[in-house]
Motif scaffolding. Structure first.
Motif, PDB file in Angstrom:
ATOM      1  N   THR A  42       3.497 -14.487   8.429  1.00  0.00           N
ATOM      2  CA  THR A  42       2.847 -15.043   7.226  1.00  0.00           C
ATOM      3  C   THR A  42       1.786 -14.131   6.642  1.00  0.00           C
ATOM      4  OG1 THR A  42       1.232 -16.262   8.590  1.00  0.00           O
ATOM      5  CG2 THR A  42       3.260 -17.444   7.930  1.00  0.00           C
ATOM      6  N   THR A  43       1.613 -12.943   7.208  1.00  0.00           N
ATOM      7  CA  THR A  43       0.658 -11.992   6.612  1.00  0.00           C
ATOM      8  C   THR A  43       1.341 -10.656   6.348  1.00  0.00           C
ATOM      9  OG1 THR A  43      -0.128 -11.404   8.835  1.00  0.00           O
ATOM     10  CG2 THR A  43      -1.438 -12.997   7.571  1.00  0.00           C
ATOM     11  N   GLY A  44       0.940 -10.039   5.235  1.00  0.00           N
ATOM     12  CA  GLY A  44       1.476  -8.733   4.863  1.00  0.00           C
ATOM     13  C   GLY A  44       0.584  -8.126   3.790  1.00  0.00           C
ATOM     14  N   GLY A 100      -5.112  -4.549   3.220  1.00  0.00           N
ATOM     15  CA  GLY A 100      -5.376  -4.169   1.839  1.00  0.00           C
ATOM     16  C   GLY A 100      -5.831  -5.300   0.933  1.00  0.00           C
ATOM     17  N   HIS A 101      -6.081  -6.481   1.484  1.00  0.00           N
ATOM     18  CA  HIS A 101      -6.508  -7.625   0.670  1.00  0.00           C
ATOM     19  C   HIS A 101      -7.990  -7.495   0.296  1.00  0.00           C
ATOM     20  CE1 HIS A 101      -2.879 -10.110   1.180  1.00  0.00           C
ATOM     21  NE2 HIS A 101      -2.797  -9.542   2.378  1.00  0.00           N
ATOM     22  N   ASP A 102      -8.299  -7.763  -0.953  1.00  0.00           N
ATOM     23  CA  ASP A 102      -9.704  -7.784  -1.369  1.00  0.00           C
ATOM     24  C   ASP A 102     -10.049  -9.061  -2.132  1.00  0.00           C
ATOM     25  OD1 ASP A 102      -8.457  -7.389  -3.791  1.00  0.00           O
ATOM     26  OD2 ASP A 102      -9.225  -5.355  -4.089  1.00  0.00           O
ATOM     27  N   ASP A 103      -9.077  -9.976  -2.236  1.00  0.00           N
ATOM     28  CA  ASP A 103      -9.317 -11.277  -2.863  1.00  0.00           C
ATOM     29  C   ASP A 103      -8.854 -12.352  -1.879  1.00  0.00           C
ATOM     30  OD1 ASP A 103      -9.768 -13.433  -4.454  1.00  0.00           O
ATOM     31  OD2 ASP A 103      -8.522 -12.772  -6.131  1.00  0.00           O
ATOM     32  N   ILE A 104      -9.757 -12.701  -0.985  1.00  0.00           N
ATOM     33  CA  ILE A 104      -9.422 -13.590   0.125  1.00  0.00           C
ATOM     34  C   ILE A 104     -10.183 -14.906  -0.028  1.00  0.00           C
ATOM     35  CG2 ILE A 104      -9.317 -13.796   2.635  1.00  0.00           C
ATOM     36  CD1 ILE A 104      -9.719 -10.745   2.758  1.00  0.00           C
ATOM     37  N   ALA A 105      -9.534 -16.013   0.334  1.00  0.00           N
ATOM     38  CA  ALA A 105     -10.181 -17.328   0.264  1.00  0.00           C
ATOM     39  C   ALA A 105     -10.137 -17.991   1.635  1.00  0.00           C
ATOM     40  CB  ALA A 105      -9.497 -18.208  -0.768  1.00  0.00           C
ATOM     41  N   HIS A 106     -11.113 -18.855   1.862  1.00  0.00           N
ATOM     42  CA  HIS A 106     -11.172 -19.601   3.123  1.00  0.00           C
ATOM     43  C   HIS A 106     -11.299 -21.082   2.824  1.00  0.00           C
ATOM     44  CE1 HIS A 106     -12.035 -20.925   7.113  1.00  0.00           C
ATOM     45  NE2 HIS A 106     -13.329 -21.079   6.939  1.00  0.00           N
ATOM     46  N   ILE A 107     -10.440 -21.874   3.434  1.00  0.00           N
ATOM     47  CA  ILE A 107     -10.583 -23.328   3.416  1.00  0.00           C
ATOM     48  C   ILE A 107     -11.324 -23.679   4.695  1.00  0.00           C
ATOM     49  CG2 ILE A 107      -9.385 -25.539   3.394  1.00  0.00           C
ATOM     50  CD1 ILE A 107      -6.982 -24.028   2.131  1.00  0.00           C
ATOM     51  N   PRO A 112      -5.873 -16.163  -5.158  1.00  0.00           N
ATOM     52  CA  PRO A 112      -6.190 -15.256  -4.049  1.00  0.00           C
ATOM     53  C   PRO A 112      -4.905 -14.676  -3.455  1.00  0.00           C
ATOM     54  CG  PRO A 112      -6.402 -17.538  -3.351  1.00  0.00           C
ATOM     55  CD  PRO A 112      -6.202 -17.566  -4.838  1.00  0.00           C
ATOM     56  N   THR A 113      -5.013 -13.497  -2.890  1.00  0.00           N
ATOM     57  CA  THR A 113      -3.835 -12.874  -2.273  1.00  0.00           C
ATOM     58  C   THR A 113      -3.696 -13.265  -0.807  1.00  0.00           C
ATOM     59  OG1 THR A 113      -5.069 -10.879  -1.660  1.00  0.00           O
ATOM     60  CG2 THR A 113      -3.994 -10.907  -3.830  1.00  0.00           C
ATOM     61  N   ALA A 114      -4.743 -13.896  -0.254  1.00  0.00           N
ATOM     62  CA  ALA A 114      -4.685 -14.336   1.142  1.00  0.00           C
ATOM     63  C   ALA A 114      -5.564 -15.569   1.322  1.00  0.00           C
ATOM     64  CB  ALA A 114      -5.138 -13.225   2.084  1.00  0.00           C
ATOM     65  N   ILE A 115      -5.119 -16.488   2.183  1.00  0.00           N
ATOM     66  CA  ILE A 115      -5.878 -17.706   2.476  1.00  0.00           C
ATOM     67  C   ILE A 115      -6.022 -17.858   3.985  1.00  0.00           C
ATOM     68  CG2 ILE A 115      -5.936 -20.221   2.299  1.00  0.00           C
ATOM     69  CD1 ILE A 115      -4.272 -20.002  -0.246  1.00  0.00           C
ATOM     70  N   PHE A 116      -7.255 -18.033   4.422  1.00  0.00           N
ATOM     71  CA  PHE A 116      -7.563 -18.290   5.831  1.00  0.00           C
ATOM     72  C   PHE A 116      -7.820 -19.784   5.987  1.00  0.00           C
ATOM     73  CE2 PHE A 116     -11.241 -17.987   9.109  1.00  0.00           C
ATOM     74  CZ  PHE A 116     -10.414 -18.437  10.125  1.00  0.00           C
ATOM     75  N   ALA A 117      -6.910 -20.470   6.664  1.00  0.00           N
ATOM     76  CA  ALA A 117      -7.065 -21.903   6.922  1.00  0.00           C
ATOM     77  C   ALA A 117      -7.877 -22.112   8.198  1.00  0.00           C
ATOM     78  CB  ALA A 117      -5.697 -22.562   7.050  1.00  0.00           C
ATOM     79  N   PRO A 118      -8.580 -23.259   8.331  1.00  0.00           N
ATOM     80  CA  PRO A 118      -9.459 -23.451   9.483  1.00  0.00           C
ATOM     81  C   PRO A 118      -8.736 -23.700  10.798  1.00  0.00           C
ATOM     82  CG  PRO A 118      -9.394 -25.450   8.171  1.00  0.00           C
ATOM     83  CD  PRO A 118      -8.651 -24.395   7.395  1.00  0.00           C
ATOM     84  N   ASN A 119      -7.491 -24.164  10.731  1.00  0.00           N
ATOM     85  CA  ASN A 119      -6.687 -24.320  11.944  1.00  0.00           C
ATOM     86  C   ASN A 119      -5.213 -24.319  11.553  1.00  0.00           C
ATOM     87  OD1 ASN A 119      -6.229 -26.870  10.900  1.00  0.00           O
ATOM     88  ND2 ASN A 119      -6.693 -27.963  12.786  1.00  0.00           N
ATOM     89  N   ASP A 120      -4.344 -24.420  12.550  1.00  0.00           N
ATOM     90  CA  ASP A 120      -2.907 -24.329  12.281  1.00  0.00           C
ATOM     91  C   ASP A 120      -2.394 -25.504  11.457  1.00  0.00           C
ATOM     92  OD1 ASP A 120      -2.903 -21.984  13.684  1.00  0.00           O
ATOM     93  OD2 ASP A 120      -1.977 -22.821  15.499  1.00  0.00           O
TER      94      ASP A 120
END
Length: 327
Positions: A321-323, A172-179, A231-239
């Protein structure tokens, strides 16, 4: 006194130098009794075969050189585990080097000078020209990042990025960011797949610059938290970067995933720790190492000349870590 020689072993065992040479090469043409006498004498004298001389005589050193891009990244340790297991099974030893400060050219030259039988580059960052030149002198495989004209073993990073985006969208996320991962191996593919899948769903995710370090994850999260709309979710490039994100969120008094969901990439040991429980993308790291080693063996034993590119499939690993996004 100098190091004991093969002649010293022969004298101690009361046999010829030629017989000692046969024993040291593992020849089956020696009786068990004489082999035991030679080995006992060698052990008593502290004799070790001259690996360099043997390599010149046999045109094989039975060693593979492994260049590790970043000793701080546990991803590479997992890949080395796969290489090591395959090497032991094949009777090979590994020599490790690290391209500290990015000087992979020096690391390559060192292995070429030592006449290793093959070279494996983990997350190569050197120019295509430098790597291709080394590949003309020794069997070489690039792991984690493809190099034109050179054997490679990579993860389908674009697919991995797509899996992350789809997972967050499904929640349900629509405001997502990526580092992003900067120039790190596979970073461009992860970013590309993530953006394509997000845009296909009508989203316009934010992207901030980064790299594969905890510090970059923390900096990226700080920058995102400083914007008008978090943002409601962040996608990091690695662990590793994801750990930096989690640390910054905790410092800001935010909960994961209640306030912000976080996804990493690699599925290293860090991600699976109970205290972390990071949702991430699994790369088959040990398998990448094993397949890479097999590439080297195919050239050494099979005489293969044409380059091959192995692309392995990633998998999404969902943890705590995701919901769903906050209401």
């Amino acid at each position: 006194m100098g190091a004991p020689t093969m002649d010293d072993v022969a004298t101690e065992a009361g046999v010829s130098r030629a017989l000692v040479s046969l024993v040291m090469r593992g020849s089956p043409k020696v009786s068990d009794k004489r082999r035991a006498a030679v080995l006992e004498a060698a052990d008593a004298l502290g004799y070790r075969p001259n690996a360099a001389a043997r390599a010149l005589a046999e045109r094989r050193s039975n060693t593979i050189g492994v260049i590790i891009n970043d000793l701080h990244n546990p991803f590479f340790a997992d890949v080395v585990d796969g290489i090591h297991d395959a090497a032991v099974e094949a009777g090979y030893r590994l020599l490790m080097n690290t391209s500290w400060l990015g000087d992979e050219a020096a690391a390559l030259e060192a292995f070429l000078e030592h006449r290793v039988d093959g070279i494996m580059m983990l997350g190569p960052m050197a120019t295509t020209e430098i790597i291709q030149r080394a590949a003309k002198q020794s069997p070489l495989v690039a792991i984690g990042s493809p190099v034109p004209g050179v054997d490679s073993v990579v993860n389908d990073d674009e697919r991995g990025g797509e899996l992350v985006a789809q997972h967050l969208i499904d929640l349900g996320h629509d405001d997502i960011a990526h580092i992003d991962g900067g120039t790190g191996a596979g970073a461009a593919g992860r970013k590309r797949g993530f953006l394509l899948a997000s845009e296909a769903a009508g989203l316009k995710p934010r992207v901030v610059g980064g790299d594969y370090s905890e510090e970059a994850g923390s900096r990226g999260a700080k920058k995102l938290l400083g914007t008008k709309r978090r943002p409601t979710a962040i996608f990091a490039p690695n662990d590793l970067a994801a750990i930096g994100v989690l640390d910054r969120l905790q410092s800001a008094g935010l909960q994961t995933p209640e306030d912000v969901s976080v996804v990493g990439y690699d599925d290293t040991l860090l991600a699976s720790l109970t205290a972390v429980s990071l949702t991430t993308i699994n790369q088959p790291r040990a398998e990448m190492g094993r397949v890479g080693f097999e590439c080297v063996m195919e050239r050494l034993d099979g005489g293969r000349k044409a380059p091959v590119a192995h692309v392995l499939s990633p998998e999404l690993v969902v943890r705590r870590t995701t919901g769903a996004p906050p209401v």
